[in-house]
Structures are given as structure tokens and as C-alpha cells.
Design a protein around this motif. Structure first.
Motif, PDB file in Angstrom:
ATOM      1  N   PHE A 177      22.749  71.694   4.692  1.00  0.00           N
ATOM      2  CA  PHE A 177      23.582  71.825   3.497  1.00  0.00           C
ATOM      3  C   PHE A 177      22.863  72.637   2.419  1.00  0.00           C
ATOM      4  O   PHE A 177      23.495  73.462   1.735  1.00  0.00           O
ATOM      5  CB  PHE A 177      23.952  70.446   2.954  1.00  0.00           C
ATOM      6  CG  PHE A 177      24.907  70.497   1.791  1.00  0.00           C
ATOM      7  CD1 PHE A 177      26.250  70.772   1.984  1.00  0.00           C
ATOM      8  CD2 PHE A 177      24.447  70.289   0.498  1.00  0.00           C
ATOM      9  CE1 PHE A 177      27.127  70.835   0.921  1.00  0.00           C
ATOM     10  CE2 PHE A 177      25.313  70.349  -0.578  1.00  0.00           C
ATOM     11  CZ  PHE A 177      26.664  70.619  -0.365  1.00  0.00           C
ATOM     12  N   CYS A 178      21.555  72.429   2.246  1.00  0.00           N
ATOM     13  CA  CYS A 178      20.799  73.199   1.248  1.00  0.00           C
ATOM     14  C   CYS A 178      20.752  74.683   1.613  1.00  0.00           C
ATOM     15  O   CYS A 178      20.844  75.552   0.729  1.00  0.00           O
ATOM     16  CB  CYS A 178      19.384  72.636   1.110  1.00  0.00           C
ATOM     17  SG  CYS A 178      19.301  71.048   0.262  1.00  0.00           S
ATOM     18  N   LEU A 179      20.610  74.971   2.917  1.00  0.00           N
ATOM     19  CA  LEU A 179      20.623  76.374   3.343  1.00  0.00           C
ATOM     20  C   LEU A 179      21.987  77.016   3.094  1.00  0.00           C
ATOM     21  O   LEU A 179      22.065  78.180   2.647  1.00  0.00           O
ATOM     22  CB  LEU A 179      20.267  76.468   4.831  1.00  0.00           C
ATOM     23  CG  LEU A 179      18.810  76.144   5.201  1.00  0.00           C
ATOM     24  CD1 LEU A 179      18.646  76.099   6.710  1.00  0.00           C
ATOM     25  CD2 LEU A 179      17.866  77.172   4.596  1.00  0.00           C
ATOM     26  N   ILE A 180      23.055  76.263   3.366  1.00  0.00           N
ATOM     27  CA  ILE A 180      24.407  76.771   3.092  1.00  0.00           C
ATOM     28  C   ILE A 180      24.594  76.991   1.601  1.00  0.00           C
ATOM     29  O   ILE A 180      25.128  78.027   1.164  1.00  0.00           O
ATOM     30  CB  ILE A 180      25.466  75.791   3.639  1.00  0.00           C
ATOM     31  CG1 ILE A 180      25.424  75.752   5.167  1.00  0.00           C
ATOM     32  CG2 ILE A 180      26.866  76.192   3.177  1.00  0.00           C
ATOM     33  CD1 ILE A 180      26.282  74.665   5.779  1.00  0.00           C
ATOM     34  N   LEU A 181      24.149  76.017   0.803  1.00  0.00           N
ATOM     35  CA  LEU A 181      24.286  76.128  -0.650  1.00  0.00           C
ATOM     36  C   LEU A 181      23.499  77.313  -1.195  1.00  0.00           C
ATOM     37  O   LEU A 181      23.994  78.066  -2.041  1.00  0.00           O
ATOM     38  CB  LEU A 181      23.801  74.823  -1.301  1.00  0.00           C
ATOM     39  CG  LEU A 181      24.071  74.659  -2.792  1.00  0.00           C
ATOM     40  CD1 LEU A 181      25.568  74.642  -3.077  1.00  0.00           C
ATOM     41  CD2 LEU A 181      23.416  73.377  -3.312  1.00  0.00           C
TER      42      LEU A 181
END
Length: 335
Positions: A210-214
Motif C-alpha cells: 500500500f505504501c508503494l502504491i501510495l
């Protein structure tokens, strides 16, 4: 010997409570959703396969997502549908292991795939001049293979940790399928270490992805806002909106179910129904409604099938007339 005794076990998947008079309406409802899920994702696969303009990385990853949605739904929903007819969903110990393994294999692969799709959009919008080089055929194959390999590795670890425990202290799975939180409640041993391992493992993977997507979308939105043309900004936002929507529908149920240790909330079952039944249906709808190229490819695919059916119908009529003419000629000769 202990494992051999466990293989003789069977479980009853309780599912979710419902009035008995709603059994057949629920059967038709879930059957319709499952049918639409399979047909919708299959149409995306066919549309991308038959349309050369869609042979691009974005749609290559979308095909993987469609296949994952079909299979993850097929792991859970048919058993749920059968339960409305038989009144109970009996599953063997080996079947329970297989269901848990494939669900986490496909679900984790999908988690990694969303991250790869965000990276693809980041390169397409933030580095358009180098996109063809950075996201070439070899890179696409490696990224897609990496998602499947990572999902299988995660699932093997979780499945082995779950089923190395002794079982036989109960046979009612209080859930709609064999998932880790529900199965651990039936173990004849202390499961606190397993619960913590599941929480840390799934939590780490989910938060990292999720952090990489964000991070990708922070750069993407920053790049879009620098586009001077309003039409260019609208098209860029439209391209990313579908992916953002499906990411939200994926991560919200994931957090609700797995990142709350020792949860006994009955809403978990409701969220699981949404996660395994509705979300795989929403993905093809979201991607087709918000993507002009996909809608155009689907229309062309439907038109191709209609023309093929018309040609087949005309060919059958010609053959029928020819056969009738031959029979009449033969009849006239015999007279």
C-alpha cells in the motif's frame, strides 16, 4: 500417524446466518453474481486478446487481474452456492488445506499485482519518454512472474504454519470458507504465535504494498497537476481512477479481516462475502466503464461474434437449401 488421523477429518462450513425461506433466493443471487463475475472477466481476457491496440503493459497486467478475480471467486463461491441447496457445506481436511492455500496464493498475488500496476502507471505518466524502454516485454514478464511466485511463497508459508498444528477439537468453521482465523479456532493447541505471525506477515505485506502504491500516486498526481492542458489532465486522471478504485475495494476488506487480532466480530463474515463475491465482479465493471479503449474493444468483440453467428446462419441456410434441392431432384428422378 497424527497427520493420517487428521486427513480423515471433515469440516462443516457454517457460513453466515439467513432465514430458511431465503435459501433459494440467495442461491440464485450468488449464482448470478458468480456467473457475471466469470463472464465479465472472461470478456476482458478475450477483448484484450483479440484487439492488437490493447497489447500493452497496462492491459497485460489487467488480464492477470481478471484471471485472478475469476479463480479467487471460483475457490470460494461455488461451495457457498452448493450450501444453499444442501443446507451445509461439508469439506474434507485436505479440501480445507487446498482452499486456504489457493485463496491466499491468489489473494497475495493480486496484492502484488496492484503494486506492479501502480508502478506501470507511474512510469507511463511520470517518465513517458522512457516508458517503452523501462516497461518492455521482458520486464513485463519478469514482473508478472514475480507476483505469482511471491504469492505462492507467501501462501506456502501461511498454509504450513496453520496446518502443522493438531486438529480434531471441533469441526464447524464459523466462516464462509476455510480461512486462517476461522481454522485456527479449531486447533487443539495454543494458536497465539500463529495469530501473531499471520498478523505480522499479512500486515507487513499489505502495508508495504500500500505504501508503494501510495508513493507512486503521489508522484503521478504531482505530474498530472503539471500538465497544462485540462483535457490532458482529465485523461490522465481517468486512466488512474479505475486502478485507485479497485485498490480501495481490495485493501479495506483486507485490513478489516486480517489486521485485527483476536477479532470475533460477526461483520467479518459479511466483509468476507463482499471480498470474495462482489469485489471480483466490480473490477471488470470499473475497468470497462471508465476506459474508452476497453469499451471499444468489447463492442468490437461482440460485433465480431454477431457477424460470425450471422455468417454461420447464412451458411446453414445455404446448406439446407442445397440439401433440399438435391432431395427434390432425387425424388423427381425416381418418379
Amino acid at each position: 500417524m497424527e497427520f493420517e488421523n487428521q486427513t480423515e477429518l471433515y469440516y462443516i462450513i457454517v457460513g453466515f446466518p439467513y432465514p430458511l425461506e431465503l435459501r433459494f433466493p440467495l442461491f440464485f443471487f450468488f449464482f448470478l453474481i458468480y456467473l457475471l463475475t466469470v463472464l465479465g472477466n472472461l470478456l476482458i481476457l478475450l477483448a484484450v486478446g483479440f484487439e492488437p491496440r490493447l497489447h500493452r503493459p497496462m492491459y497485460w497486467f489487467l488480464c492477470h487481474l481478471s484471471f485472478l478475480d475469476m479463480t479467487v471467486s471460483s475457490v470460494v463461491v461455488p461451495k457457498v452456492i452448493a450450501g444453499f441447496i444442501s443446507g451445509g457445506r461439508v469439506i474434507t481436511f485436505g479440501g480445507c488445506i487446498a482452499q486456504l492455500f489457493f485463496f491466499h496464493f491468489l489473494g497475495c498475488t493480486e496484492c502484488f499485482l496492484y503494486t506492479v500496476m501502480a508502478y506501470d502507471r507511474f512510469l507511463a505518466i511520470c517518465k513517458p519518454l522512457h516508458y517503452g524502454t523501462l516497461m518492455n516485454r521482458k520486464v513485463c514478464l519478469c514482473l508478472s512472474f514475480g507476483t505469482w511466485f511471491g504469492g505462492s511463497l507467501h501462501s506456502m508459508i501461511q498454509t504450513s504454519l496453520t496446518f502443522h498444528l493438531p486438529y480434531g477439537c471441533g469441526n464447524q468453521v464459523g466462516y464462509i470458507f476455510c480461512d486462517i482465523p476461522a481454522v485456527l479456532k479449531l486447533a487443539c493447541a495454543d494458536t497465539s504465535l500463529n495469530e501473531m505471525t499471520t498478523f505480522v506477515d499479512i500486515g507487513f505485506l499489505a502495508i508495504t504494498c500500500f505504501c508503494l502504491i501510495l508513493t507512486s500516486y503521489v508522484y503521478i498526481i504531482s505530474a498530472i497537476l503539471r500538465i497544462r492542458s485540462a483535457e490532458g489532465r482529465r485523461r490522465a486522471f481517468s486512466t488512474c481512477a479505475a486502478h485507485i478504485t479497485v485498490v480501495v475495494t481490495y485493501y479495506v476488506p483486507l485490513v478489516f479481516i486480517y489486521l485485527r487480532p483476536d477479532s470475533r466480530d460477526p461483520l467479518d463474515g459479511v466483509v468476507a462475502v463482499f471480498y470474495t463475491t462482489v469485489t471480483p465482479l466490480l473490477n471488470p465493471v470499473i475497468y470497462t466503464l471508465r476506459n474508452k479503449e476497453m469499451k471499444s474493444a468489447l463492442k468490437k468483440l461482440v460485433g465480431r461474434q454477431s457477424r460470425r453467428r450471422r455468417k454461420e446462419g447464412r451458411r446453414r441456410k445455404v446448406m439446407l437449401r442445397f440439401t433440399c434441392t438435391q432431395e427434390l431432384g432425387h425424388f423427381g428422378t425416381s418418379l
